[in-house]
Motif scaffolding. Sequence first.
Motif, PDB file in Angstrom:
ATOM      1  N   ASN A 466     -23.384  59.615  -1.212  1.00  0.00           N
ATOM      2  CA  ASN A 466     -23.295  58.369  -1.954  1.00  0.00           C
ATOM      3  C   ASN A 466     -22.648  58.590  -3.315  1.00  0.00           C
ATOM      4  OD1 ASN A 466     -25.005  56.595  -4.196  1.00  0.00           O
ATOM      5  ND2 ASN A 466     -24.367  55.404  -2.432  1.00  0.00           N
ATOM      6  N   SER A 468     -22.371  56.658  -6.489  1.00  0.00           N
ATOM      7  CA  SER A 468     -22.890  55.493  -7.186  1.00  0.00           C
ATOM      8  C   SER A 468     -22.294  55.456  -8.590  1.00  0.00           C
ATOM      9  CB  SER A 468     -24.420  55.577  -7.224  1.00  0.00           C
ATOM     10  OG  SER A 468     -24.959  54.457  -7.871  1.00  0.00           O
ATOM     11  N   ASP A 497     -21.128  56.357   1.570  1.00  0.00           N
ATOM     12  CA  ASP A 497     -21.321  55.106   0.846  1.00  0.00           C
ATOM     13  C   ASP A 497     -20.689  55.219  -0.532  1.00  0.00           C
ATOM     14  OD1 ASP A 497     -22.132  52.679  -0.117  1.00  0.00           O
ATOM     15  OD2 ASP A 497     -24.234  53.230  -0.375  1.00  0.00           O
ATOM     16  N   ASN A 499     -19.864  53.251  -3.975  1.00  0.00           N
ATOM     17  CA  ASN A 499     -20.130  52.055  -4.764  1.00  0.00           C
ATOM     18  C   ASN A 499     -18.896  51.597  -5.526  1.00  0.00           C
ATOM     19  OD1 ASN A 499     -23.281  51.102  -5.154  1.00  0.00           O
ATOM     20  ND2 ASN A 499     -23.027  53.137  -4.268  1.00  0.00           N
ATOM     21  N   ASP A 522     -18.527  53.365   4.115  1.00  0.00           N
ATOM     22  CA  ASP A 522     -18.733  52.116   3.405  1.00  0.00           C
ATOM     23  C   ASP A 522     -18.030  52.147   2.058  1.00  0.00           C
ATOM     24  OD1 ASP A 522     -19.782  49.619   2.721  1.00  0.00           O
ATOM     25  OD2 ASP A 522     -21.586  50.489   1.841  1.00  0.00           O
ATOM     26  N   ASN A 524     -17.688  49.396  -1.627  1.00  0.00           N
ATOM     27  CA  ASN A 524     -18.405  48.303  -2.272  1.00  0.00           C
ATOM     28  C   ASN A 524     -17.568  47.025  -2.252  1.00  0.00           C
ATOM     29  OD1 ASN A 524     -20.212  46.807  -3.716  1.00  0.00           O
ATOM     30  ND2 ASN A 524     -20.071  48.001  -5.597  1.00  0.00           N
ATOM     31  N   SER A 525     -17.452  46.457  -1.051  1.00  0.00           N
ATOM     32  CA  SER A 525     -16.630  45.250  -0.917  1.00  0.00           C
ATOM     33  C   SER A 525     -17.264  44.057  -1.638  1.00  0.00           C
ATOM     34  CB  SER A 525     -16.425  44.927   0.563  1.00  0.00           C
ATOM     35  OG  SER A 525     -17.675  44.818   1.224  1.00  0.00           O
ATOM     36  N   GLU A 526     -18.585  44.106  -1.857  1.00  0.00           N
ATOM     37  CA  GLU A 526     -19.235  43.028  -2.602  1.00  0.00           C
ATOM     38  C   GLU A 526     -18.678  42.915  -4.017  1.00  0.00           C
ATOM     39  OE1 GLU A 526     -22.276  44.675   0.326  1.00  0.00           O
ATOM     40  OE2 GLU A 526     -20.706  45.430  -0.989  1.00  0.00           O
ATOM     41  N   GLU A 527     -18.192  44.017  -4.565  1.00  0.00           N
ATOM     42  CA  GLU A 527     -17.588  44.026  -5.889  1.00  0.00           C
ATOM     43  C   GLU A 527     -16.066  44.146  -5.798  1.00  0.00           C
ATOM     44  OE1 GLU A 527     -19.184  43.522  -8.669  1.00  0.00           O
ATOM     45  OE2 GLU A 527     -21.165  43.444  -7.701  1.00  0.00           O
ATOM     46  N   LYS A 529     -14.241  46.048  -3.957  1.00  0.00           N
ATOM     47  CA  LYS A 529     -13.726  47.390  -3.735  1.00  0.00           C
ATOM     48  C   LYS A 529     -13.379  47.542  -2.262  1.00  0.00           C
ATOM     49  CE  LYS A 529     -14.633  48.519  -8.011  1.00  0.00           C
ATOM     50  NZ  LYS A 529     -13.561  48.826  -9.008  1.00  0.00           N
ATOM     51  N   GLU A 545     -16.162  49.907   6.843  1.00  0.00           N
ATOM     52  CA  GLU A 545     -16.398  48.746   5.996  1.00  0.00           C
ATOM     53  C   GLU A 545     -15.365  47.663   6.278  1.00  0.00           C
ATOM     54  OE1 GLU A 545     -18.029  46.359   2.856  1.00  0.00           O
ATOM     55  OE2 GLU A 545     -18.796  47.982   4.116  1.00  0.00           O
TER      56      GLU A 545
END
Length: 653
Positions: A466, A468, A497, A499, A522, A524-527, A529, A545
């Motif tokens: 990860n 992060s 993962d 971020n 994965d 961070n497609s929510e942001e 990315k 992702e």
Amino acid sequence: MKKLYALLMALVLTIAASAQTLNVTVGSVTYQFPASQTGEMTYADGQTLTIMGKTFTLSDITCMAVDDTEVKANQVAVSYNGTSATVTVAGNVAQYVSPTVSGAHVTIAQSNTDAVDGDEITYTLSGSSADGELSLSGSYKCTLSLAGLTLTNPAGAAINITNGKRIQISAKKNTVNTLTDGAGGSQKACLYSKGQIQLQGNGTLNVVGNTKHAIKSGDYISVKNLTLNITSAVGDGINCEEYFLMKSGTVSISGTSDDGIQCDLGGTTSTGETADHEDEDSGNIYIEDGTLNITVTANAAKGIKSEGDLRISGGDITVKTTGGGLWDSDKVKTKSSSCLGADGNITISGGKLNLTSTGAGGKGINGDGSFTATGGTIVIKTSGNAVVASSNGTLSTVSSSQQLDRYQSDYKSSPKGIKIDGAIIIGGGILSVTTTGAGGEGIESKTSIDITGGQVTVNASDDAINSSYNTSTNGSGDFTISGGYVYARSTGNDGIDANGNCYIKGGVVYAIGTSSPEVAIDANSEERKKLYVTGGTIIAIGGLESGAQLTQSCYSASSWSKNIWYALTVGSEIIAFKTPSSGGNTLVVSGASQPSLKSNVSVSGGTEIFDGAAFTGATVSGGSTVNLSSYTGGNGGPGGGPGGGPGGGPWGW
């Protein structure tokens, strides 16, 4: 008085005639003067006698004798015998050494050595006492030679050196030496030196610290050749300032109530590493070679802890921690044990490391700076669950990641193989991480991860690897793989993962996630990315992702079977891999050229990678061809899109 004068004259004539040694004894101390060095002896006022610069009060002399003993220059011998001790001083340093003996408690003040051919004094300690000590003061370098010494001081340190200069402590070959201090005293350690300690020799030194540390230096400590066993300590096994250096030898530390080895800054500002460590005050720990075995059991204890950097370039290192977490009321946060810890950067370029943590929230490697691996073999195993704290600091453990999500970051400590606040850079070596406890991530950076080489194998219950970020590190959270071999399997979350953005540019990547929404790889497609695939050989069980930008073509299999061998062929390269017992539904593969895939193959030969989960260069036979279809991203079933078609979609979010 005339009779005494005549006796002295007779002794002088005897020495001169037979070239022997004059022994002058004052209580428990004997000074030895060889005839070839005595020169003129001064007898003054009927009160004193001066020999080679050493002045005696005649009334203090208990014996004067002549024999043929060979005197070794620059030597002081201290011999313990139960409740008593004797000291023998070579004549050439007699004027610079002032011993005091009370029972088996020996105190020596050393005033000079520069005048003795630029050499230093060697104190040879031998014998045994259950109620004795050596206390040494002065301001000049010297050596303590341990020659079969068993010394216990019930009321303080066994060896207490207030000399602020470099002290060599050498265990003579084929000797076993044991030091033990008393409980409840005020001493800083069983073996203490205000100045630098160089631990060396081809013998064995055993140390027990019943009040605080086993070994403590106010400056640096180095270890060479010595076999050192620290079997218990109320504080740290080894505690020093400025820096710690292990060049060779064997060090075993257990039974401590705090850290195994701890090194702090001596001052307030670090010099960083200096040439030959001259005048260095860095708080760094350097391990170059040798064998190091450390077991710590206290809560939140560290096997090896540096206030500066930790650098390992060789050696065989085994560290085990079993302690759980603690609540830090000053910093208002939980803290936990770790095998290796550093406030600065951690660099591993060689050696063999086996790191095991079984306590709640325990970690293999924990660092505030960056982590760089360019060589060596690192095996990390953590098995404890996460530890959490209530609002009043009461600790408990949790058995699931869902429970852990309810707590703020300062009120929880998750088990992790490697946790680094700075960047993680892996360019070589072999790294194997296994975490099985609740909330256990394999490798985590709070800034970014960059893998360019080496072999990385991670099995984790939470995210396997990860990247992060948080506001304090100003990190990107980006994850880049451009070379090497990377295996990342999670049994409860994402394999890889990021971020931030995730870039796969090269190397061999085998990633395994669980199921939607968790994926094998994965970003961070929510942001906003993305996952970018521009190269490399990829095997992803659990899909990619959604919204990935796939410059290099990817393909998916309609299904995959558990616990069987597959063979992925990309050009002339064959990767044989075994599927896990669980993972997401989608199997995605990619390579520099269009890949082909066979299932249920037989595998022989080749080079094992990923702890046996795959082979390169193997001979494969049999099996069935697997149909592959174009994959454009997302974890929505075969093909990645809604209903299994191409194009990606919300199922991967």
